[in-house]
Design a protein around this motif. Structure first.
Motif, short mmCIF file in Angstrom:
data_model
loop_
_atom_site.label_atom_id
_atom_site.label_comp_id
_atom_site.label_asym_id
_atom_site.label_seq_id
_atom_site.Cartn_x
_atom_site.Cartn_y
_atom_site.Cartn_z
N GLN A 1 3.20 -0.08 9.58
CA GLN A 1 3.94 1.16 9.71
C GLN A 1 4.23 1.79 8.36
O GLN A 1 4.33 1.11 7.34
CB GLN A 1 5.26 0.90 10.43
N LEU A 2 4.37 3.10 8.38
CA LEU A 2 4.73 3.85 7.19
C LEU A 2 6.25 3.94 7.09
O LEU A 2 6.93 4.20 8.07
CB LEU A 2 4.17 5.27 7.26
N LYS B 1 3.36 18.31 2.76
CA LYS B 1 3.76 18.95 4.02
C LYS B 1 4.17 20.39 3.77
O LYS B 1 5.04 20.68 2.95
CB LYS B 1 4.92 18.17 4.66
N TYR C 1 0.87 -1.18 0.00
CA TYR C 1 0.00 0.00 0.00
C TYR C 1 0.90 1.22 0.00
O TYR C 1 1.90 1.26 0.70
CB TYR C 1 -0.89 -0.01 1.25
N SER D 1 14.05 12.56 5.62
CA SER D 1 12.73 11.96 5.72
C SER D 1 12.27 11.86 7.17
O SER D 1 13.05 12.00 8.10
CB SER D 1 12.79 10.56 5.11
N TYR E 1 7.58 10.12 15.21
CA TYR E 1 8.61 10.26 14.19
C TYR E 1 9.56 11.38 14.57
O TYR E 1 9.23 12.28 15.34
CB TYR E 1 7.99 10.62 12.82
N GLY F 1 2.51 19.30 10.22
CA GLY F 1 2.64 17.89 9.98
C GLY F 1 2.19 17.53 8.58
O GLY F 1 1.48 18.30 7.93
N PRO F 2 2.59 16.38 8.08
CA PRO F 2 2.15 15.94 6.75
C PRO F 2 0.64 15.75 6.70
O PRO F 2 0.03 15.34 7.68
CB PRO F 2 2.87 14.61 6.55
N TYR G 1 1.85 12.09 0.88
CA TYR G 1 1.55 13.12 1.85
C TYR G 1 2.14 14.44 1.36
O TYR G 1 3.17 14.46 0.70
CB TYR G 1 2.16 12.78 3.22
N LEU H 1 1.17 5.65 -0.21
CA LEU H 1 0.46 6.90 0.08
C LEU H 1 1.35 8.07 -0.30
O LEU H 1 2.58 7.98 -0.29
CB LEU H 1 0.12 6.99 1.57
N PHE I 1 -2.40 13.81 4.52
CA PHE I 1 -2.65 12.75 3.55
C PHE I 1 -3.27 13.31 2.26
O PHE I 1 -4.18 14.15 2.29
CB PHE I 1 -3.59 11.71 4.16
N PHE J 1 8.80 6.28 4.92
CA PHE J 1 8.73 7.48 4.11
C PHE J 1 9.94 7.61 3.21
O PHE J 1 11.05 7.19 3.54
CB PHE J 1 8.69 8.72 5.01
N GLY J 2 9.71 8.25 2.06
CA GLY J 2 10.82 8.73 1.26
C GLY J 2 11.32 10.04 1.83
O GLY J 2 10.79 10.54 2.83
N SER J 3 12.34 10.61 1.21
CA SER J 3 12.98 11.81 1.76
C SER J 3 12.28 13.10 1.32
O SER J 3 12.63 14.18 1.78
CB SER J 3 14.45 11.87 1.35
N PHE K 1 5.80 13.82 0.25
CA PHE K 1 6.44 12.58 0.71
C PHE K 1 5.68 11.39 0.15
O PHE K 1 4.45 11.31 0.21
CB PHE K 1 6.41 12.48 2.24
N ILE L 1 3.64 0.94 2.93
CA ILE L 1 3.26 0.12 4.09
C ILE L 1 3.38 -1.35 3.73
O ILE L 1 3.07 -1.75 2.60
CB ILE L 1 1.80 0.37 4.50
N PHE M 1 -1.42 13.32 11.04
CA PHE M 1 -0.26 13.83 11.74
C PHE M 1 -0.57 15.09 12.54
O PHE M 1 -1.39 15.91 12.15
CB PHE M 1 0.86 14.14 10.74
N GLY M 2 0.13 15.22 13.65
CA GLY M 2 0.15 16.48 14.35
C GLY M 2 1.03 17.46 13.60
O GLY M 2 1.65 17.11 12.59
N ASP M 3 1.08 18.69 14.07
CA ASP M 3 1.87 19.71 13.40
C ASP M 3 3.33 19.70 13.81
O ASP M 3 4.11 20.53 13.35
CB ASP M 3 1.26 21.10 13.64
#
Lengths: 115, 117
Positions: free
Chosen positions: A102-103, A38, A32, B43, B36, A43-44, A36, A34, A46, A105-107, A89, A93, B108-110
């Motif tokens: 868990q996710l 940001k 899966y 990342s 995180y 925060g990111p 995001y 996703l 979705f 992430f890419g950079s 991002f 998963i 996500f939170g901020d």
């Protein structure tokens, strides 16, 4: 060992044109994916997702394409708008259903849409 | 939509201080929350998975005695950075996933920017 890679740290696109953000992954167990978005100091958020059993998912101006054989996915934004300027991002998963999937992430890719 | 609130947004403190960061799911119950850490231009790196009513699961290389996680209720998880040092300065973000089968997006939170002097 980065399992999710976004090789372009930045991308600039003219308003109204198409933005294409790319993501590659190495773990064939990912099922899966996703995207995001940001903004600074937030925060990111979705944006859109796709299951590994599909090759395309569309939501308004956003379309995600998945090429499992190439372990590659991309996010297309069309038409691009200045408000789309943000860091994007890619995340993936894996894990059995019901567990804490868990996710990873890419950079991130900084997209700048020029007016 | 689902909202996750993180507090404080910015902390500056002296070396050796312990700092607590709160993460709350405002309109849904989250049995699982995630913490995180993000370094500049890098990342989001998962530190730990916080499970309501049980011990957190830490990722490899994350010191559990340094980063204490408590998930005492279905809407609150806390991360305490104990005896913080300048190398702990970073951007910490929590997330919570709505109940479901595991593909629901994390909200996500901020984030909390932690600066240790």
């Amino acid at each position: 060992d980065q399992q999710v890679k976004q090789n372009s740290p930045s991308l600039s696109v003219q308003e109204g044109r198409i933005s294409i953000l790319n993501c590659d992954y190495t773990n064939s167990m990912f099922d899966y994916f996703l995207w995001y978005k940001k903004y600074p100091a937030e925060g990111p958020t979705f944006l859109i997702s796709i299951s590994s059993i599909k090759d395309k998912n569309e939501d308004g101006r956003f379309t995600v394409f998945l090429n499992k054989s190439a372990k590659h996915l991309s996010l297309h934004i069309v038409p691009s708008q200045p408000g789309d300027s943000a860091v994007y991002f890619c995340a993936a998963i894996w894990g059995r259903a019901g567990s804490a999937r868990q996710l990873t992430f890419g950079s991130g890719t900084q997209l700048t849409v020029l007016p | 939509g689902a909202v996750v609130s993180q507090h404080p947004s910015w902390v500056i403190c002296k070396s050796g201080t312990s700092v607590k960061i709160e993460c709350r799911s405002l309109d849904f119950q989250a049995t699982t929350m995630f913490w995180y850490r993000q370094f500049p231009k890098q990342s989001l790196m998962l530190m730990a998975t916080s499970n309501e009513g049980s011990k957190a699961t830490y990722e490899q290389g994350v010191e559990k005695d340094k980063f204490l996680i408590n998930h005492a209720s279905l809407t609150l998880s806390t991360l305490t950075v104990t005896s913080a040092h300048p190398e702990d300065s970073s951007f910490y973000i929590c997330s919570a996933r709505e109940p479901g089968q595991g593909n629901q997006p994390q909200h996500f939170g901020d984030g909390t920017r932690l600066s240790i002097l």
